[in-house]
Design a protein around this motif. Structure first.
Motif, short mmCIF file in Angstrom:
data_model
loop_
_atom_site.label_atom_id
_atom_site.label_comp_id
_atom_site.label_asym_id
_atom_site.label_seq_id
_atom_site.Cartn_x
_atom_site.Cartn_y
_atom_site.Cartn_z
N ASP A 65 0.82 -1.20 0.00
CA ASP A 65 0.00 0.00 0.00
C ASP A 65 0.86 1.25 0.00
O ASP A 65 0.58 2.22 -0.73
CB ASP A 65 -0.93 0.02 1.22
N GLU A 66 1.91 1.24 0.80
CA GLU A 66 2.84 2.38 0.83
C GLU A 66 3.54 2.54 -0.52
O GLU A 66 3.71 3.64 -1.02
CB GLU A 66 3.87 2.18 1.94
N LEU A 67 3.91 1.42 -1.10
CA LEU A 67 4.59 1.44 -2.40
C LEU A 67 3.67 2.03 -3.47
O LEU A 67 4.08 2.90 -4.25
CB LEU A 67 5.00 0.01 -2.77
N ARG A 68 2.44 1.58 -3.50
CA ARG A 68 1.49 2.09 -4.50
C ARG A 68 1.25 3.59 -4.30
O ARG A 68 1.18 4.35 -5.26
CB ARG A 68 0.18 1.32 -4.43
N HIS A 69 1.12 4.01 -3.05
CA HIS A 69 0.91 5.43 -2.77
C HIS A 69 2.08 6.27 -3.26
O HIS A 69 1.88 7.34 -3.87
CB HIS A 69 0.69 5.65 -1.27
N LYS A 70 3.28 5.81 -3.01
CA LYS A 70 4.47 6.56 -3.44
C LYS A 70 4.49 6.72 -4.95
O LYS A 70 4.85 7.79 -5.48
CB LYS A 70 5.74 5.85 -2.98
N ILE A 71 4.11 5.68 -5.65
CA ILE A 71 4.11 5.73 -7.12
C ILE A 71 3.01 6.63 -7.64
O ILE A 71 3.25 7.54 -8.45
CB ILE A 71 3.97 4.29 -7.68
N GLU A 72 1.81 6.42 -7.17
CA GLU A 72 0.66 7.15 -7.70
C GLU A 72 0.67 8.62 -7.29
O GLU A 72 0.18 9.48 -8.04
CB GLU A 72 -0.63 6.48 -7.25
N SER A 73 1.24 8.93 -6.13
CA SER A 73 1.27 10.33 -5.68
C SER A 73 2.17 11.19 -6.57
O SER A 73 2.06 12.42 -6.56
CB SER A 73 1.76 10.42 -4.23
N ARG A 74 3.01 10.54 -7.36
CA ARG A 74 3.87 11.27 -8.30
C ARG A 74 3.32 11.22 -9.72
O ARG A 74 4.02 11.57 -10.67
CB ARG A 74 5.28 10.68 -8.24
N GLY A 75 2.08 10.78 -9.85
CA GLY A 75 1.47 10.75 -11.17
C GLY A 75 1.99 9.65 -12.06
O GLY A 75 1.87 9.72 -13.29
N LEU A 76 2.55 8.61 -11.47
CA LEU A 76 3.14 7.50 -12.21
C LEU A 76 2.24 6.26 -12.13
O LEU A 76 1.47 6.11 -11.18
CB LEU A 76 4.52 7.15 -11.67
N SER A 77 2.36 5.38 -13.10
CA SER A 77 1.69 4.08 -13.06
C SER A 77 2.70 3.00 -13.40
O SER A 77 3.74 3.28 -14.03
CB SER A 77 0.51 4.04 -14.03
N VAL A 78 2.40 1.79 -13.00
CA VAL A 78 3.31 0.67 -13.21
C VAL A 78 2.82 -0.15 -14.40
O VAL A 78 1.71 -0.68 -14.39
CB VAL A 78 3.39 -0.24 -11.97
N SER A 79 3.65 -0.23 -15.45
CA SER A 79 3.29 -1.03 -16.62
C SER A 79 3.58 -2.50 -16.40
O SER A 79 2.84 -3.37 -16.84
CB SER A 79 4.06 -0.54 -17.85
N SER A 80 4.69 -2.77 -15.71
CA SER A 80 5.11 -4.16 -15.51
C SER A 80 5.91 -4.27 -14.23
O SER A 80 6.68 -3.36 -13.88
CB SER A 80 5.96 -4.63 -16.69
N LEU A 81 5.72 -5.36 -13.54
CA LEU A 81 6.57 -5.70 -12.41
C LEU A 81 7.64 -6.65 -12.92
O LEU A 81 7.34 -7.58 -13.67
CB LEU A 81 5.77 -6.37 -11.30
N CYS A 82 8.88 -6.42 -12.52
CA CYS A 82 9.99 -7.27 -12.95
C CYS A 82 10.71 -7.82 -11.72
O CYS A 82 11.67 -7.22 -11.23
CB CYS A 82 10.96 -6.47 -13.83
N PRO A 83 10.24 -8.96 -11.19
CA PRO A 83 10.95 -9.56 -10.06
C PRO A 83 12.39 -9.91 -10.46
O PRO A 83 12.63 -10.34 -11.60
CB PRO A 83 10.15 -10.83 -9.76
N GLU A 84 13.32 -9.70 -9.58
CA GLU A 84 14.70 -10.08 -9.88
C GLU A 84 14.73 -11.57 -10.24
O GLU A 84 14.28 -12.41 -9.47
CB GLU A 84 15.60 -9.81 -8.68
N ASN A 85 15.24 -11.89 -11.43
CA ASN A 85 15.14 -13.27 -11.90
C ASN A 85 16.34 -13.72 -12.71
O ASN A 85 16.26 -14.70 -13.44
CB ASN A 85 13.85 -13.44 -12.74
N VAL A 86 17.43 -13.00 -12.59
CA VAL A 86 18.68 -13.45 -13.21
C VAL A 86 19.74 -13.67 -12.14
O VAL A 86 20.46 -14.66 -12.15
CB VAL A 86 19.17 -12.45 -14.27
N VAL A 87 19.82 -12.74 -11.20
CA VAL A 87 20.76 -12.89 -10.10
C VAL A 87 20.22 -13.93 -9.11
O VAL A 87 19.04 -13.92 -8.77
CB VAL A 87 20.98 -11.55 -9.38
N TYR A 88 21.06 -14.85 -8.70
CA TYR A 88 20.70 -15.87 -7.71
C TYR A 88 20.04 -15.19 -6.51
O TYR A 88 20.46 -14.11 -6.13
CB TYR A 88 22.00 -16.58 -7.30
N PRO A 89 18.98 -15.76 -5.88
CA PRO A 89 18.65 -17.18 -5.90
C PRO A 89 17.40 -17.57 -6.69
O PRO A 89 17.08 -18.77 -6.73
CB PRO A 89 18.40 -17.47 -4.42
N TRP A 90 16.64 -16.65 -7.25
CA TRP A 90 15.36 -17.03 -7.84
C TRP A 90 15.50 -17.26 -9.34
O TRP A 90 16.08 -16.45 -10.05
CB TRP A 90 14.33 -15.93 -7.61
#
Length: 288
Positions: A65-90
């Motif tokens: 909720d805090e993350l979404r507020h920080k993004i939206e309060s600056r007039g930004l939207s998230v097109s894609s989430l990119c979980p870290e997936n090249v650097v170990y461990p995931w």
């Protein structure tokens, strides 16, 4: 997004299509990254979901909720989430059962976080097999895991966008032909192709070939960066023709997102300056 005039001689983009990314802000705070994006005129971000900006692991996601507020309060939207997936461990094709279990849990929580943040897409890849195992065994494992995640993404209103990787990063999906094979095997409407222009360049492929293979409308999201062809570079620092690339996008009616996955360490000291030059390179294309 409104339709473009595909007959226009000048290549064009909409500002919302260009998604700033925080991966080269790894030494800086999330607030600093978001402030820079707002100041430079970005409207969209692709959120790299890793510390120190996002807390996401196999146990869950946090402070959404805090993350979404920080993004939206600056007039930004998230097109894609990119979980870290090249650097170990995931990774998506993990071989050890416990590693696979935790990786799948991690990516499922990434899908959940994408939904909470209002992101329509999650950027993924095929993962990789151990270099000393049979490639087909690793391939089968990757396909099984991607099918599980695609089903889960569909349940949460998220589409997975699978990019190819470079040969030093994976021994699975590293070419256009590999991407076609994996997508056909998983056969899910919630798993779509994604262009990474660096991996594309390393493979000796063209943007036109990707559109020809999958058809107009199939590609929703890209990592659209300059390269030599190896680097993930700011536009103007590599050898790709931005004009040519944007013309191809226009010719195929591309209205998806162009994530700025800038990963070269030379940008870490002053990522804001790198993003300033990058946005300046895009300005001439914007129609709104």
């Amino acid at each position: 997004m409104p339709n473009m005039d595909l007959n226009a001689s000048v290549p064009r983009l909409h500002r919302e299509q260009v998604a700033g990314m925080n991966i080269h802000y790894i030494m800086w705070s999330l607030d600093y990254f978001l402030d820079v994006q707002q100041r430079l005129g970005f409207k969209t971000i692709e959120l790299w979901a890793a510390e120190p900006h996002v807390t996401l692991d196999h146990t869950g996601y946090f402070e959404a909720d805090e993350l979404r507020h920080k993004i939206e309060s600056r007039g930004l939207s998230v097109s894609s989430l990119c979980p870290e997936n090249v650097v170990y461990p995931w990774q998506y094709a993990a071989r050890k059962p416990l590693h696979a279990q935790r990786s799948l849990a991690y990516f499922k929580h990434g899908i959940e976080l994408a939904e909470v943040l209002g992101a329509p897409y999650m950027s993924i890849n095929s993962g990789w097999g151990d270099w000393d195992e049979d490639r087909e065994e690793a391939w089968k494992r990757s396909a099984e895991h991607l099918a599980i995640l695609a089903d889960y993404a569909g349940e949460h209103g998220v589409t997975l966008c699978m990019e190819s990787l470079r040969p030093e990063e994976s021994n699975l999906v590293v070419t256009l032909a590999d991407a076609r094979r994996m997508l056909d095997q998983v056969a899910s409407p919630h798993l779509t192709p994604m262009v990474d222009t660096t991996a594309m360049g390393v493979a000796g492929e063209s943007l036109e070939e990707w559109f020809a293979e999958f058809g107009d409308g199939a590609i929703k999201n890209m990592h659209f960066i300059d390269g030599d062809p190896y680097g993930h570079l700011v536009w103007g620092d590599g050898k790709h023709s931005m004009d040519d690339f944007v013309r191809v996008l226009n010719a195929h009616g591309f209205e998806g997102y162009l994530g700025q996955e800038i990963t070269d360490g030379k940008y870490f000291d002053d990522p804001a300056a790198a993003d300033r030059r990058n946005m300046d390179a895009f300005e001439k294309y914007f129609v709104d």
